[in-house]
Write a protein that holds these residues in place. Structure first.
Motif, PDB file in Angstrom:
ATOM      1  N   TYR A   9     -17.118  -6.602 -16.507  1.00 52.37           N
ATOM      2  CA  TYR A   9     -16.941  -7.779 -15.659  1.00 52.37           C
ATOM      3  C   TYR A   9     -16.221  -7.405 -14.359  1.00 52.37           C
ATOM      4  O   TYR A   9     -16.648  -7.795 -13.268  1.00 52.37           O
ATOM      5  CB  TYR A   9     -16.150  -8.841 -16.416  1.00 52.37           C
TER       6      TYR A   9
ATOM      7  N   ASN B 163     -17.618  -7.431 -10.400  1.00 53.08           N
ATOM      8  CA  ASN B 163     -16.982  -8.178  -9.318  1.00 53.08           C
ATOM      9  C   ASN B 163     -16.479  -7.272  -8.198  1.00 53.08           C
ATOM     10  O   ASN B 163     -16.406  -7.691  -7.035  1.00 53.08           O
ATOM     11  CB  ASN B 163     -15.822  -9.011  -9.856  1.00 53.08           C
TER      12      ASN B 163
ATOM     13  N   LYS C 188     -16.262  -8.465  -4.306  1.00 50.73           N
ATOM     14  CA  LYS C 188     -15.026  -9.222  -4.111  1.00 50.73           C
ATOM     15  C   LYS C 188     -13.900  -8.282  -3.704  1.00 50.73           C
ATOM     16  O   LYS C 188     -13.952  -7.086  -3.949  1.00 50.73           O
ATOM     17  CB  LYS C 188     -14.665  -9.990  -5.385  1.00 50.73           C
TER      18      LYS C 188
ATOM     19  N   SER D 279      -8.544  -9.869  -5.244  1.00 51.08           N
ATOM     20  CA  SER D 279      -9.153 -10.762  -6.227  1.00 51.08           C
ATOM     21  C   SER D 279      -9.328 -10.067  -7.571  1.00 51.08           C
ATOM     22  O   SER D 279      -9.058 -10.653  -8.624  1.00 51.08           O
ATOM     23  CB  SER D 279     -10.516 -11.257  -5.728  1.00 51.08           C
TER      24      SER D 279
ATOM     25  N   TYR E 263      -7.807 -11.204 -11.145  1.00 47.53           N
ATOM     26  CA  TYR E 263      -8.645 -11.426 -12.328  1.00 47.53           C
ATOM     27  C   TYR E 263      -8.165 -10.580 -13.494  1.00 47.53           C
ATOM     28  O   TYR E 263      -8.064 -11.053 -14.621  1.00 47.53           O
ATOM     29  CB  TYR E 263     -10.104 -11.083 -12.027  1.00 47.53           C
TER      30      TYR E 263
ATOM     31  N   ALA F   3      -9.120 -20.324 -13.747  1.00 44.47           N
ATOM     32  CA  ALA F   3     -10.308 -20.044 -12.933  1.00 44.47           C
ATOM     33  C   ALA F   3     -10.830 -18.634 -13.213  1.00 44.47           C
ATOM     34  O   ALA F   3     -12.043 -18.409 -13.258  1.00 44.47           O
ATOM     35  CB  ALA F   3      -9.983 -20.200 -11.453  1.00 44.47           C
ATOM     36  N   ALA F   4      -9.912 -17.687 -13.422  1.00 44.41           N
ATOM     37  CA  ALA F   4     -10.311 -16.314 -13.733  1.00 44.41           C
ATOM     38  C   ALA F   4     -10.998 -16.245 -15.092  1.00 44.41           C
ATOM     39  O   ALA F   4     -12.029 -15.575 -15.253  1.00 44.41           O
ATOM     40  CB  ALA F   4      -9.087 -15.399 -13.715  1.00 44.41           C
TER      41      ALA F   4
ATOM     42  N   LYS G  89     -12.528 -18.712 -16.564  1.00 45.04           N
ATOM     43  CA  LYS G  89     -13.802 -19.428 -16.422  1.00 45.04           C
ATOM     44  C   LYS G  89     -14.858 -18.519 -15.799  1.00 45.04           C
ATOM     45  O   LYS G  89     -16.012 -18.482 -16.259  1.00 45.04           O
ATOM     46  CB  LYS G  89     -13.604 -20.673 -15.565  1.00 45.04           C
ATOM     47  N   ASP G  90     -14.475 -17.786 -14.774  1.00 45.19           N
ATOM     48  CA  ASP G  90     -15.420 -16.893 -14.114  1.00 45.19           C
ATOM     49  C   ASP G  90     -15.865 -15.776 -15.061  1.00 45.19           C
ATOM     50  O   ASP G  90     -17.033 -15.377 -15.058  1.00 45.19           O
ATOM     51  CB  ASP G  90     -14.780 -16.292 -12.863  1.00 45.19           C
ATOM     52  N   TYR G  91     -14.936 -15.295 -15.868  1.00 49.53           N
ATOM     53  CA  TYR G  91     -15.239 -14.254 -16.860  1.00 49.53           C
ATOM     54  C   TYR G  91     -16.232 -14.772 -17.906  1.00 49.53           C
ATOM     55  O   TYR G  91     -17.225 -14.117 -18.224  1.00 49.53           O
ATOM     56  CB  TYR G  91     -13.933 -13.819 -17.520  1.00 49.53           C
TER      57      TYR G  91
ATOM     58  N   LYS H  34     -18.236 -17.255 -17.561  1.00 49.10           N
ATOM     59  CA  LYS H  34     -19.503 -17.515 -16.872  1.00 49.10           C
ATOM     60  C   LYS H  34     -20.333 -16.236 -16.817  1.00 49.10           C
ATOM     61  O   LYS H  34     -21.560 -16.258 -17.006  1.00 49.10           O
ATOM     62  CB  LYS H  34     -19.224 -18.036 -15.457  1.00 49.10           C
ATOM     63  N   TYR H  35     -19.650 -15.124 -16.565  1.00 49.71           N
ATOM     64  CA  TYR H  35     -20.321 -13.820 -16.549  1.00 49.71           C
ATOM     65  C   TYR H  35     -20.873 -13.488 -17.941  1.00 49.71           C
ATOM     66  O   TYR H  35     -22.001 -12.995 -18.060  1.00 49.71           O
ATOM     67  CB  TYR H  35     -19.324 -12.750 -16.103  1.00 49.71           C
TER      68      TYR H  35
END
Length: 207
Positions: A24, A28, A32, A36, A40, A97-98, A100-102, A104-105
């Protein structure tokens, strides 16, 4: 690409999802900013530490892939845990948020189902971010500061400070962005500066 040594990924060696986290962060790191990625990585480390402890407290079996055990209650507990420890709203929101993004990946790569992702985050209650009051320097105040600086000894540092005040007051550029300006990005013919290291990682031009 991201290297484990550079980002201390050995911190994850004691979790079963080590490879997932590394993949992950590698993904990113290609688009990014380094800041960031560090955020994360830190947020996921804290989350996994909390999640592992939560499973142990409930005598739950830690599966091969901890991510598959995550549910909505897990995230809600994580939010409440941070609030109880009096962490700021910004910190809580950033960490969630981190995560959630993880996830999502992971959903994108079919490690977890998309339905599970939506079930976790759909209408999830989050603390409200406090609106911070920003201190703005008016043009007359900027000029007064520059006049004070001009009366001081003419040194490189003093001239740099004058230029910094002028840039900030006339363009709205951020302090970190000024520090990362590449001299080659300054175009004296059309009086523009290209800013590549921005908060949103999107290059923009200052005139």
């Amino acid at each position: 690409m991201l290297y484990a040594k550079n980002y201390s990924l050995y911190d994850y060696n004691n979790i079963n999802d080590f490879n997932l986290v590394k993949e992950y962060l590698d993904y990113n790191s290609s688009y990014k900013s380094e800041t960031s990625i560090i955020t994360y990585k830190s947020s996921l480390k804290i989350f996994y530490k909390f999640f592992t402890s939560l499973l142990k407290e409930n005598n739950a079996n830690i599966k091969d892939c901890l991510a598959k055990s995550i549910d909505r209650k897990t995230i809600e507990y994580f939010i409440n845990y941070q609030i109880q420890n009096k962490l700021s709203e910004d910190v809580v929101i950033t960490r969630v948020a981190a995560v959630k993004d993880y996830l999502k990946y992971l959903a994108k790569n079919k490690v977890i189902t998309k339905q599970k992702f939506f079930d976790i985050f759909d209408d999830l209650k989050m603390p409200k971010r406090k609106i911070k009051s920003q201190i703005c320097i008016k043009s007359n105040e900027a000029m007064r500061l520059i006049e004070i600086l001009k009366k001081q000894k003419d040194t490189f540092v003093n001239r740099r400070n004058i230029l910094t005040v002028l840039l900030m007051s006339n363009t709205g550029i951020r302090r970190k962005e000024i520090a990362l300006i590449n001299p080659n990005a300054i175009n004296f013919e059309n009086n523009t500066i290209m800013i590549y290291k921005t908060k949103g990682s999107k290059a923009r031009s200052l005139a």
